[in-house]
Design an enzyme around this catalytic site. Structure first.
Site, mmCIF file in Angstrom:
data_model
loop_
_atom_site.group_PDB
_atom_site.id
_atom_site.type_symbol
_atom_site.label_atom_id
_atom_site.label_comp_id
_atom_site.label_asym_id
_atom_site.label_seq_id
_atom_site.Cartn_x
_atom_site.Cartn_y
_atom_site.Cartn_z
ATOM 1 N N GLY A 176 0.806 -1.213 0.000
ATOM 2 C CA GLY A 176 0.000 0.000 0.000
ATOM 3 C C GLY A 176 0.835 1.256 0.000
ATOM 4 O O GLY A 176 1.263 1.740 -1.042
ATOM 5 N N ASP A 226 -1.878 0.074 10.224
ATOM 6 C CA ASP A 226 -1.894 -0.222 11.657
ATOM 7 C C ASP A 226 -3.111 -1.058 12.039
ATOM 8 O O ASP A 226 -3.002 -2.033 12.783
ATOM 9 C CB ASP A 226 -1.875 1.083 12.455
ATOM 10 C CG ASP A 226 -0.578 1.858 12.250
ATOM 11 O OD1 ASP A 226 0.486 1.222 12.138
ATOM 12 O OD2 ASP A 226 -0.636 3.095 12.193
ATOM 13 N N ALA A 227 -4.276 -0.686 11.523
ATOM 14 C CA ALA A 227 -5.482 -1.469 11.797
ATOM 15 C C ALA A 227 -5.379 -2.849 11.160
ATOM 16 O O ALA A 227 -5.822 -3.850 11.730
ATOM 17 C CB ALA A 227 -6.718 -0.732 11.282
ATOM 18 N N HIS A 238 6.980 1.318 11.594
ATOM 19 C CA HIS A 238 6.264 2.187 12.531
ATOM 20 C C HIS A 238 6.154 1.416 13.840
ATOM 21 O O HIS A 238 5.901 0.206 13.837
ATOM 22 C CB HIS A 238 4.878 2.501 11.959
ATOM 23 C CG HIS A 238 4.118 3.581 12.661
ATOM 24 N ND1 HIS A 238 4.721 4.543 13.431
ATOM 25 C CD2 HIS A 238 2.779 3.851 12.706
ATOM 26 C CE1 HIS A 238 3.799 5.368 13.903
ATOM 27 N NE2 HIS A 238 2.620 4.968 13.485
ATOM 28 N N GLY A 275 6.048 6.510 1.106
ATOM 29 C CA GLY A 275 6.627 5.477 0.257
ATOM 30 C C GLY A 275 6.941 5.998 -1.131
ATOM 31 O O GLY A 275 7.925 5.575 -1.769
ATOM 32 N N ASP A 296 6.473 10.300 15.566
ATOM 33 C CA ASP A 296 5.816 10.181 14.267
ATOM 34 C C ASP A 296 4.352 10.609 14.332
ATOM 35 O O ASP A 296 3.876 11.386 13.497
ATOM 36 C CB ASP A 296 5.914 8.741 13.764
ATOM 37 C CG ASP A 296 5.389 8.586 12.346
ATOM 38 O OD1 ASP A 296 6.097 9.011 11.408
ATOM 39 O OD2 ASP A 296 4.280 8.059 12.169
#
Length: 353
Positions: A39, A100-101, A124, A153, A208
């Site tokens: 992603g 993250d999810a 992360h 990215g 971050d």
């Protein structure tokens, strides 16, 4: 390695010259790096590693937009592109680059594939630091490492193709093999970093999350919008308001700051601009510092991450996100931005060619 001193603090940074191609190959030559997720960070990091001679495979959900993008980028199903579970099984280093999810959701499936001696890599510190919310607690017999590029990215890949490198931090959370730090540093250079500075998972995620919501994205947009609205309310045209708020900043002044620092930018502006900036920056600092203190507190206590995980886990999250982004794009300020960008010399020349 180079030691830099800022005030009374010294730190050692890792430069690209410290990990030339032959050293990266020596460290990673027997590894299979499985990049899970294609992603935001996945494409840039994976393509850069591939170009640097690392054995890379991609793990992605089939029949998804990201799977199709990976195919377009040259990854071959059954050879270098696999379903998530198969890639995790094959990888000796698993780069966990889902959202993250997504990391929280997929963790129970991934964990059995993390067999002794493997390395689990993050970009992360979110899932590890907030493990009470994510459930991500790695097995004790694997390395757990982090390389966090200080940019998107897209920027990671763009700078690499330009022969440059992005700044990145690295950290070791768990060293089961005795080679976790070497793995992290070699991977940091392989993904296209120009230099690496050491941190911890906790410090990375705190800085971050604060930065993203602050001067990198949230605060800067808030400041731009406030100034634009004041100018428009006082009769300035959309073009003038946008130029004085965004275009001059991004196209003229910010590049000067990037080149040599804030003081150098001030020195290369008019005396009127210098005086105004020096007289007003403390007022903006004093007005915004309480907001940053509140933001950092919410990051540190986990309030911010709980809200993020809850929002990102909703079934209508993507639709809601698209709606919010459309509202930004369709606002007068960014409609003005579209018009102004079309008038930049390089774009105008293309439209006439």
């Amino acid at each position: 390695m180079r030691e830099i001193t800022i005030g009374n603090e010294s730190e050692t940074v890792i430069e690209r010259a410290d990990y030339p191609p032959e050293k990266v190959k020596q460290i990673l030559g027997n590894e299979v790096v499985a990049v899970l997720g294609y992603g935001v960070q996945g494409p840039g990091q994976a393509l850069n590693m591939k170009d640097n001679g690392v054995n890379v495979i991609i793990g992605q959900r089939e029949k998804s937009r990201s799977w199709d993008k990976a195919v377009e980028d040259g990854w071959e199903p059954g050879k270098t592109l696999f379903p998530l579970e198969e890639a995790a099984r094959r990888g000796t280093i698993v780069q966990y680059l889902l959202s993250d999810a997504g990391q929280k959701e997929y963790w129970p499936t991934l964990k059995p594939f993390l067999t002794p001696g493997k390395a689990l890599y993050f970009s992360h510190g979110f899932s590890i630091v907030y493990h009470d919310q994510t459930g991500v607690i790695p097995p004790k017999d694997i390395d757990v490492i982090l390389v966090a590029p200080k940019g998107s990215g897209t920027t990671v890949r763009r700078l690499f193709l330009q022969g440059k490198g992005i700044n990145a931090s690295f950290a070791v959370f768990q060293d089961a093999t005795g080679k976790a730090a070497e793995r992290a540093k070699a991977l940091g250079i392989a993904i296209g970093s120009g230099y690496l500075f050491e941190t911890t998972f906790q410090k990375e995620v705190y800085s971050d999350l604060t930065g993203e919501r602050g001067v990198l994205m949230g605060a800067i947009y808030g400041l731009w919008l406030a100034q634009y609205e004041v100018l428009r309310a006082n009769g300035h045209s959309p073009s003038e308001a946008f130029n004085e708020t965004v275009e001059e900043a991004t196209q003229s002044l910010y590049p000067l700051i990037a080149e040599n620092g804030m003081d150098w930018m001030y020195a290369n502006c008019s005396t009127t601009a210098q005086r105004g900036a020096l007289d007003w920056f403390e007022k903006f600092r004093d007005a915004s510092k309480p907001v940053f203190e509140k933001l950092y507190h919410q990051v540190k206590t986990g309030e911010e991450t709980r809200r993020v995980l809850e929002a990102n886990s909703r079934t209508d999250y993507r639709a809601q996100l698209d709606k919010e982004l459309a509202e930004v794009a369709e606002s007068e300020m960014w409609q003005a931005g579209t018009a102004v960008r079309s008038l930049r010399p390089e774009r105008a020349a293309k439209s006439q060619g």
